[in-house]
Design an enzyme around this catalytic site. Structure first.
Site, mmCIF file in Angstrom:
data_model
loop_
_atom_site.group_PDB
_atom_site.id
_atom_site.type_symbol
_atom_site.label_atom_id
_atom_site.label_comp_id
_atom_site.label_asym_id
_atom_site.label_seq_id
_atom_site.Cartn_x
_atom_site.Cartn_y
_atom_site.Cartn_z
ATOM 1 N N HIS A 57 0.828 -1.224 0.000
ATOM 2 C CA HIS A 57 0.000 0.000 0.000
ATOM 3 C C HIS A 57 0.858 1.268 0.000
ATOM 4 O O HIS A 57 0.700 2.109 -0.908
ATOM 5 C CB HIS A 57 -0.963 -0.011 1.192
ATOM 6 C CG HIS A 57 -1.672 1.295 1.401
ATOM 7 N ND1 HIS A 57 -2.559 1.809 0.483
ATOM 8 C CD2 HIS A 57 -1.595 2.212 2.423
ATOM 9 C CE1 HIS A 57 -3.005 2.977 0.924
ATOM 10 N NE2 HIS A 57 -2.440 3.239 2.100
ATOM 11 N N HIS A 81 3.925 6.945 5.540
ATOM 12 C CA HIS A 81 2.747 7.686 6.013
ATOM 13 C C HIS A 81 1.902 6.926 7.035
ATOM 14 O O HIS A 81 1.136 7.540 7.782
ATOM 15 C CB HIS A 81 1.882 8.150 4.826
ATOM 16 C CG HIS A 81 1.007 7.092 4.229
ATOM 17 N ND1 HIS A 81 1.422 6.286 3.178
ATOM 18 C CD2 HIS A 81 -0.259 6.700 4.516
ATOM 19 C CE1 HIS A 81 0.436 5.454 2.851
ATOM 20 N NE2 HIS A 81 -0.591 5.686 3.648
ATOM 21 N N GLU A 85 1.121 5.868 12.823
ATOM 22 C CA GLU A 85 -0.212 5.434 13.247
ATOM 23 C C GLU A 85 -0.256 3.948 13.609
ATOM 24 O O GLU A 85 -0.893 3.555 14.587
ATOM 25 C CB GLU A 85 -1.221 5.712 12.117
ATOM 26 C CG GLU A 85 -2.648 5.360 12.489
ATOM 27 C CD GLU A 85 -3.605 5.566 11.320
ATOM 28 O OE1 GLU A 85 -4.815 5.388 11.542
ATOM 29 O OE2 GLU A 85 -3.157 5.886 10.210
ATOM 30 N N ASP A 86 0.410 3.103 12.800
ATOM 31 C CA ASP A 86 0.221 1.652 12.921
ATOM 32 C C ASP A 86 1.391 0.896 13.550
ATOM 33 O O ASP A 86 1.314 -0.317 13.729
ATOM 34 C CB ASP A 86 -0.046 1.049 11.525
ATOM 35 C CG ASP A 86 -1.355 1.560 10.926
ATOM 36 O OD1 ASP A 86 -2.222 1.987 11.706
ATOM 37 O OD2 ASP A 86 -1.491 1.546 9.694
ATOM 38 N N ASP A 148 -3.066 8.245 -1.277
ATOM 39 C CA ASP A 148 -3.462 7.180 -0.340
ATOM 40 C C ASP A 148 -4.903 6.735 -0.620
ATOM 41 O O ASP A 148 -5.206 5.538 -0.711
ATOM 42 C CB ASP A 148 -3.320 7.729 1.086
ATOM 43 C CG ASP A 148 -3.867 6.778 2.144
ATOM 44 O OD1 ASP A 148 -3.486 5.598 2.137
ATOM 45 O OD2 ASP A 148 -4.671 7.238 2.983
ATOM 46 N N ASP A 268 -18.135 17.473 -25.658
ATOM 47 C CA ASP A 268 -16.734 17.100 -25.554
ATOM 48 C C ASP A 268 -16.478 15.600 -25.456
ATOM 49 O O ASP A 268 -15.421 15.177 -25.022
ATOM 50 C CB ASP A 268 -16.044 17.843 -24.405
ATOM 51 C CG ASP A 268 -16.845 17.813 -23.123
ATOM 52 O OD1 ASP A 268 -17.898 17.172 -23.109
ATOM 53 O OD2 ASP A 268 -16.400 18.428 -22.149
#
Length: 681
Positions: A57, A81, A85-86, A148, A268
């Site tokens: 990811h 990133h 957090e993890d 993300d 268009d």
């Protein structure tokens, strides 16, 4: 979610390095490799719902940013990133191992992702607020978050169906519009199409299949157009690249829904883009295109002279192309094309070190309006209602009297314009001129309008403005002013209510009912709240009909209503025709000789405009001791002025005297009473 094109992509760190070096051979690859190694170790043993290792990811997020040509600081932050957090790694660790810039970006994305409390609607609103707060400090935070979200959408098929729907709605509501406003059309289009597939698969498949069936026809048509343009420009020695322009399925669907047109009628679907080297060539090419095919009136837009708020620049024109089909053509330079695809991300292309001045992207209206707001002090509900509209707005361009261009959302009013100039101009705004004509403040502006704001030191914002302003910044400033002055406003409102109630209590109509008719009103109740009393019969309610506005001197008749007293009409009132089926409810009414009461009437004056016209009319009205409750004046054509008044008159003789005096004034062509409801505010 079977049948959708996206699959898990088998790419690794070598793929990422290859893309970075292809775009920037001097990039700091060592930092990127180190970031990957730290992330791989931190996420070791973690897997996604798809069953793939979690490191895939952040790697895919980094690859998306590399393809957008972001700098290696941003790419390294993308790899890391989810680390804070993890995993056990901290902000200080990333700051010491990499740099403060990388750590700040990671922390910014982490703050956005960590909102998981309260209701979903609260979490969604708070996500938006946190994201935009982080954007003010460094816009790369939001670019990482968009990448993300893009990878999460690409793998949405592994989520339960109810979560797919929730995530897709959030994407269409927040992330795709933000990508559009930042000009990152490549990411925005993909987010929209995946969300569209999840939420409206039937329409998605219809547009996809319809285009697939016509693919060869459209490709051949575009190739023919490309050859015609290329050949003509080569003859003139103008170097260009001409290519077909793919349009997203959701973008086509949205145009169909908004315009009510079929797929075949959308201009268009058939479109080409002409990329040239120099700015001067753009306008030369436009002239050549218009010499080959006839332009469609009203379909030309110059976004080079006046760029969109997301920095987009291009010339747009729609012509009647080969075989009579509408053909949209976009003309721009290579630099403009890069910005059109990557938006704000283009400012980090090939720039190592991340030292980008805020001036590079200060013209983004989304950033400009954020910088002016105190987001920390706003509650979540106010923030969403104030700001969310800005994500979806189309734009218009208007001018100050001195020729300065002001960008506003479509449907904006002079009040939006006033606040765009300065907060104090908005707060003291009392009137506006558009193209040198006085207009109501709720008038919708159009591109090209010249707007002048009239201010007064006694002027102040009105709560009613919130019903028609379009821009988030104007809405925020009006609410801010109203909050500060709320206590005073409440006091004034209470006083006004008391005055209105007092008026209702004392007002009487000078009429009486002949004795032989009074038997008819014995059963009429006086409990109703609307109306005024008849003298000598205080328990009977009457009201003057607004359809004909009778005043003393008019021949009148009363109609006994059910439970609402008696309504007095002129005998010539058209409304009496439909009341004749209950003729037994009619009652004779006689005006009393009491001159103390005043009656509101609406009067119109038509005249050829001249200086002091309004002053002369009001002078004549005041000479006969008549009170003017309300006055409006406007130009209906070049020199035709129409003035409307609500006056308080005693009777018909009083009104006729006023009309006679006004008719004698210079340039007055007509004076008449308007029989419509008189609304007193």
């Amino acid at each position: 979610m079977t049948g959708f094109e996206f699959k898990i992509r088998k790419r690794d760190i070598d793929t990422l390095i290859e893309i970075i070096l292809r775009e920037n051979p001097d990039a700091d690859i060592a930092m990127v490799k180190k970031a990957y190694d730290v992330a791989a170790k931190a996420h070791e043993g973690q897997v996604r719902l798809s069953g793939e290792p979690y490191i895939i990811h952040p790697l895919e997020v980094a690859i998306t940013l590399a393809m957008l040509r972001l700098d290696t600081i941003t790419i390294s932050a993308a790899l890391l990133h989810d680390v804070i957090e993890d995993t056990q790694y901290s902000f200080e660790f990333i700051k010491n191992e990499f740099s403060e810039d990388v750590a700040m970006l990671v922390e910014g994305v982490t703050k956005i992702s960590s909102i998981k409390s309260r209701s979903r609607s609260y979490a969604q609103a708070e996500t938006l607020r946190k994201m935009l707060l982080a954007t003010i400090k460094d816009i790369r935070v939001i670019i990482i978050k968009l990448a993300d979200k893009l990878h999460n959408m690409r793998t949405i098929m592994f989520q339960p169906e109810h979560k797919q729907i929730r995530i897709a709605k959030e994407t269409l509501d927040i992330y795709a519009p933000i990508a559009r406003r930042l000009g990152i059309s490549r990411v925005a289009a993909e987010l929209e199409d995946i969300a569209f597939y999840v939420l409206n698969r039937e329409d998605y498949e219809y547009i996809k299949n319809s285009l697939a069936q016509r693919q060869n026809e459209i490709e051949n048509y575009i190739e023919n157009v490309r050859q015609i343009i290329t050949k003509k420009l080569q003859e003139l020695k103008i170097e260009v690249e001409v290519k077909g322009r793919a349009k997203g399925y959701y973008s086509i669907y949205r145009k169909m829904a908004m315009s009510g047109k079929s797929l075949e009628e959308i201009f268009d679907v058939r479109g080409v883009r002409i990329i040239t080297r120099d700015l001067k060539d753009c306008y030369a090419i436009l002239g050549i295109v218009h010499s080959i095919w006839s332009p469609i009136e009203g379909r030309f837009k110059d976004y080079i002279a006046v760029p969109k708020s997301n920095m987009y620049q291009s010339l747009h024109t729609t012509v009647i192309g080969p075989e009579g089909f509408p053909l949209e053509i976009q003309i721009r330079t290579r630099e403009m094309d890069v910005v059109a695809e990557m938006g704000i991300a283009a400012h980090w292309a090939y720039k190592e070190g991340g030292k980008i001045a805020k001036a590079d992207y200060k013209n983004l209206s989304i950033i400009d309006s954020l910088s002016d707001m105190n987001l920390d002090s706003m509650n979540t509900r106010d923030f969403v209602s104030t700001f969310k509209l800005d994500l979806y707005e189309d734009e218009i361009f208007v001018f100050t009297p001195k020729g300065m261009i002001v960008k506003l959302p479509k449907g904006a009013t002079p009040v939006d314009f006033a606040y765009a100039i300065h907060t104090e101009v908005g707060n003291t705004c009392v009137g506006a001129k558009v193209n040198n004509k006085m207009v109501p403040l709720k008038t919708k502006l159009k591109s090209g309008d010249i707007v002048e704001i009239i201010t007064s030191k006694n002027g102040k914002p009105s709560e009613s403005w919130l019903k028609f302003v379009k821009s988030a910044s104007a809405r925020y400033r009006i609410r801010n002013w109203l909050r500060k002055h709320n206590e005073d406003i409440n006091k004034q409102d209470d006083e006004l209510k008391k005055k209105e109630e007092k008026k209702k209590e004392i007002k009487k109509a000078s009429v009486k009912i002949p004795e032989d008719e009074q038997l008819k009103i014995k059963n009429i109740s006086g409990n109703g709240k609307v109306g005024v009393s008849i003298e000598g019969n205080s328990n009977v309610l009457i009201k003057l009909a607004q359809c004909c506005q009778p005043i003393p001197g008019d021949e009148v008749i009363g109609f006994i209503t059910r439970g609402r007293g008696i309504t007095i009409h002129k005998k010539s009132c058209p409304s009496l025709e439909r009341l004749k089926i209950e003729s037994e409810r009619f009652i004779n009414i006689i005006w009393d000789k009491d001159d103390s009461n005043k009656y509101p009437v609406k009067l119109a004056v038509e005249a050829i405009d001249r200086p002091n016209l309004l002053k002369d009319i009001t002078d004549e009205i005041s000479l006969v001791r008549c009170n003017i409750i309300k006055a409006e004046a406007q130009l209906e054509s070049r020199d035709k002025a129409v003035l409307r008044f609500i006056l308080e008159v005693k009777n018909n003789d009083h009104l006729f005297d006023i009309m006679k005096r006004i008719k004698k004034l210079k340039n007055v062509t007509n004076v008449y009473k308007i029989n419509e409801k008189v609304v007193l505010k």
